[in-house]
Motif scaffolding. Structure first.
Motif, mmCIF file in Angstrom:
data_model
loop_
_atom_site.group_PDB
_atom_site.id
_atom_site.type_symbol
_atom_site.label_atom_id
_atom_site.label_comp_id
_atom_site.label_asym_id
_atom_site.label_seq_id
_atom_site.Cartn_x
_atom_site.Cartn_y
_atom_site.Cartn_z
ATOM 1 N N HIS A 42 0.823 -1.200 0.000
ATOM 2 C CA HIS A 42 0.000 0.000 0.000
ATOM 3 C C HIS A 42 0.862 1.257 0.000
ATOM 4 O O HIS A 42 1.978 1.262 0.532
ATOM 5 C CB HIS A 42 -0.899 0.018 1.239
ATOM 6 N N GLY A 43 0.337 2.297 -0.620
ATOM 7 C CA GLY A 43 1.069 3.553 -0.651
ATOM 8 C C GLY A 43 0.599 4.445 -1.785
ATOM 9 O O GLY A 43 -0.307 4.092 -2.549
ATOM 10 N N ASP A 44 1.238 5.603 -1.893
ATOM 11 C CA ASP A 44 0.878 6.541 -2.956
ATOM 12 C C ASP A 44 1.087 5.931 -4.335
ATOM 13 O O ASP A 44 0.459 6.348 -5.315
ATOM 14 C CB ASP A 44 1.728 7.811 -2.829
ATOM 15 N N HIS A 45 1.980 4.925 -4.420
ATOM 16 C CA HIS A 45 2.295 4.316 -5.706
ATOM 17 C C HIS A 45 1.183 3.417 -6.245
ATOM 18 O O HIS A 45 1.238 3.022 -7.410
ATOM 19 C CB HIS A 45 3.587 3.499 -5.596
ATOM 20 N N PRO A 171 -17.629 11.125 10.534
ATOM 21 C CA PRO A 171 -18.305 9.853 10.802
ATOM 22 C C PRO A 171 -17.581 8.662 10.180
ATOM 23 O O PRO A 171 -17.179 8.694 9.018
ATOM 24 C CB PRO A 171 -19.685 10.041 10.162
ATOM 25 N N LEU A 172 -17.410 7.612 10.966
ATOM 26 C CA LEU A 172 -16.790 6.389 10.463
ATOM 27 C C LEU A 172 -17.608 5.819 9.311
ATOM 28 O O LEU A 172 -17.045 5.289 8.348
ATOM 29 C CB LEU A 172 -16.674 5.362 11.598
ATOM 30 N N SER A 173 -18.920 5.939 9.389
ATOM 31 C CA SER A 173 -19.792 5.399 8.339
ATOM 32 C C SER A 173 -19.528 6.073 6.996
ATOM 33 O O SER A 173 -19.602 5.432 5.942
ATOM 34 C CB SER A 173 -21.263 5.560 8.734
ATOM 35 N N PHE A 174 -19.226 7.366 7.007
ATOM 36 C CA PHE A 174 -18.895 8.079 5.770
ATOM 37 C C PHE A 174 -17.583 7.555 5.192
ATOM 38 O O PHE A 174 -17.477 7.278 3.997
ATOM 39 C CB PHE A 174 -18.778 9.580 6.055
ATOM 40 N N LEU A 175 -16.592 7.401 6.047
ATOM 41 C CA LEU A 175 -15.282 6.963 5.593
ATOM 42 C C LEU A 175 -15.275 5.517 5.119
ATOM 43 O O LEU A 175 -14.494 5.148 4.236
ATOM 44 C CB LEU A 175 -14.256 7.142 6.713
ATOM 45 N N ARG A 194 -2.407 10.415 -9.451
ATOM 46 C CA ARG A 194 -3.740 10.022 -9.007
ATOM 47 C C ARG A 194 -3.702 9.714 -7.512
ATOM 48 O O ARG A 194 -2.708 9.200 -6.994
ATOM 49 C CB ARG A 194 -4.256 8.816 -9.788
ATOM 50 N N TYR A 195 -4.785 10.021 -6.833
ATOM 51 C CA TYR A 195 -4.856 9.844 -5.385
ATOM 52 C C TYR A 195 -6.324 9.773 -4.979
ATOM 53 O O TYR A 195 -7.225 10.150 -5.746
ATOM 54 C CB TYR A 195 -4.169 11.024 -4.673
ATOM 55 N N TYR A 196 -6.569 9.303 -3.771
ATOM 56 C CA TYR A 196 -7.928 9.286 -3.240
ATOM 57 C C TYR A 196 -8.235 10.608 -2.542
ATOM 58 O O TYR A 196 -7.354 11.239 -1.948
ATOM 59 C CB TYR A 196 -8.106 8.140 -2.242
ATOM 60 N N ALA A 197 -9.494 10.995 -2.623
ATOM 61 C CA ALA A 197 -9.988 12.165 -1.896
ATOM 62 C C ALA A 197 -11.357 11.821 -1.316
ATOM 63 O O ALA A 197 -12.137 11.083 -1.933
ATOM 64 C CB ALA A 197 -10.086 13.380 -2.813
ATOM 65 N N MET A 198 -11.641 12.338 -0.132
ATOM 66 C CA MET A 198 -12.910 12.088 0.558
ATOM 67 C C MET A 198 -13.405 13.389 1.166
ATOM 68 O O MET A 198 -13.366 13.585 2.386
ATOM 69 C CB MET A 198 -12.707 11.022 1.647
ATOM 70 N N ILE A 212 -4.694 6.001 3.485
ATOM 71 C CA ILE A 212 -4.712 5.140 4.669
ATOM 72 C C ILE A 212 -6.144 4.782 5.053
ATOM 73 O O ILE A 212 -6.432 3.644 5.452
ATOM 74 C CB ILE A 212 -3.966 5.822 5.829
ATOM 75 N N VAL A 213 -7.062 5.744 4.921
ATOM 76 C CA VAL A 213 -8.477 5.446 5.168
ATOM 77 C C VAL A 213 -8.946 4.353 4.211
ATOM 78 O O VAL A 213 -9.684 3.440 4.600
ATOM 79 C CB VAL A 213 -9.342 6.711 5.012
ATOM 80 N N ARG A 214 -8.514 4.439 2.966
ATOM 81 C CA ARG A 214 -8.892 3.423 1.978
ATOM 82 C C ARG A 214 -8.369 2.043 2.389
ATOM 83 O O ARG A 214 -9.074 1.039 2.248
ATOM 84 C CB ARG A 214 -8.322 3.817 0.613
#
Length: 222
Positions: A42-45, A171-175, A194-198, A212-214
């Motif tokens: 896992h990581g940015d890569h 909220p944990l449910s959102f994440l 590319r990266y995740y956003a929430m 990390i949330v992902r």
């Protein structure tokens, strides 16, 4: 001072999460934390594979973050900080409490608890560890061991303004809802990354923190 009201009893959402986490989180820190020859899964890569080539030969420093889950009457939440705009790196970004593992730290848990106490005044006796996620390799040069834990809802936090400008709970449910994990991209150092956003209620959770949330979602619910 940040001191929200505690809830009277565990929320069913939290109970369900803990039941799954008990068998899916690791009981011990990642074995490869200090094995710099091993590239973490896992990581940015993961979304930008080209980052590995750019980091080839560059040492990665062991670090730890605290994913603090808080039981609230309306449902469990996750504690986030907003980094001070005065910091040299990642200023103003959303993050978890944490940082580099110092030689005096006994391990990732000790480092995460120390950093949380230094950054936001979270007393370590109010934190109950649940388990560990796999390592996360950041492009900024850290091998991050995420520590998942419960933080007592009665906590009274005092922020260190040199490091943290604010704090909030999401909220944990959102994440833990995959529909809220958005893959975005932007140009960085002449290439598209590319990266995740929430995004949540005006807070832009992205990059390493969202990554990390992902991993938490994939580990507990995947």
């Amino acid at each position: 001072m940040y001191s929200p009201a505690p809830t009277a009893s565990p929320h069913p959402e939290l109970t369900a999460f803990l039941e799954r986490a008990a068998s899916r989180l690791a009981a011990a820190p990642p074995d490869d934390l200090h094995d710099l020859d091993q590239v973490p899964q896992h990581g940015d890569h993961r979304l930008s594979p080209g980052l590995l080539q750019e980091r080839s030969g560059a040492p990665a420093k062991p670090a730890a973050v605290l994913i603090a889950i808080v039981d609230r009457a309306e449902g469990p939440t996750v504690l986030f900080t907003q980094r001070s705009s005065a910091l040299r790196n990642h200023s103003g970004q959303i993050s978890f409490p944490g940082g580099r593992i110092d030689p005096a730290d006994t391990g990732p848990l000790d480092a995460a608890l120390r950093e949380a106490e230094e950054e936001i005044g979270l007393a370590r006796h109010l934190v109950q560890p649940i388990g560990y996620l796999d390592l996360y390799l950041s492009n900024s040069g850290y091998r991050i061991a995420p520590v998942v834990a419960l933080a007592d809802a009665s906590m009274k936090l005092h922020l260190n303004p040199a490091e943290v400008s604010g704090i909030f709970e999401c909220p944990l449910s959102f994440l833990m809802d995959q529909a809220n994990h958005v893959a975005e991209s932007r140009e960085w150092r002449g290439a598209m990354r590319r990266y995740y956003a929430m995004p949540w209620q005006g807070y832009y959770i992205w990059g390493v923190t969202a990554g990390i949330v992902r991993v938490l979602y994939e580990t507990v619910y995947g």
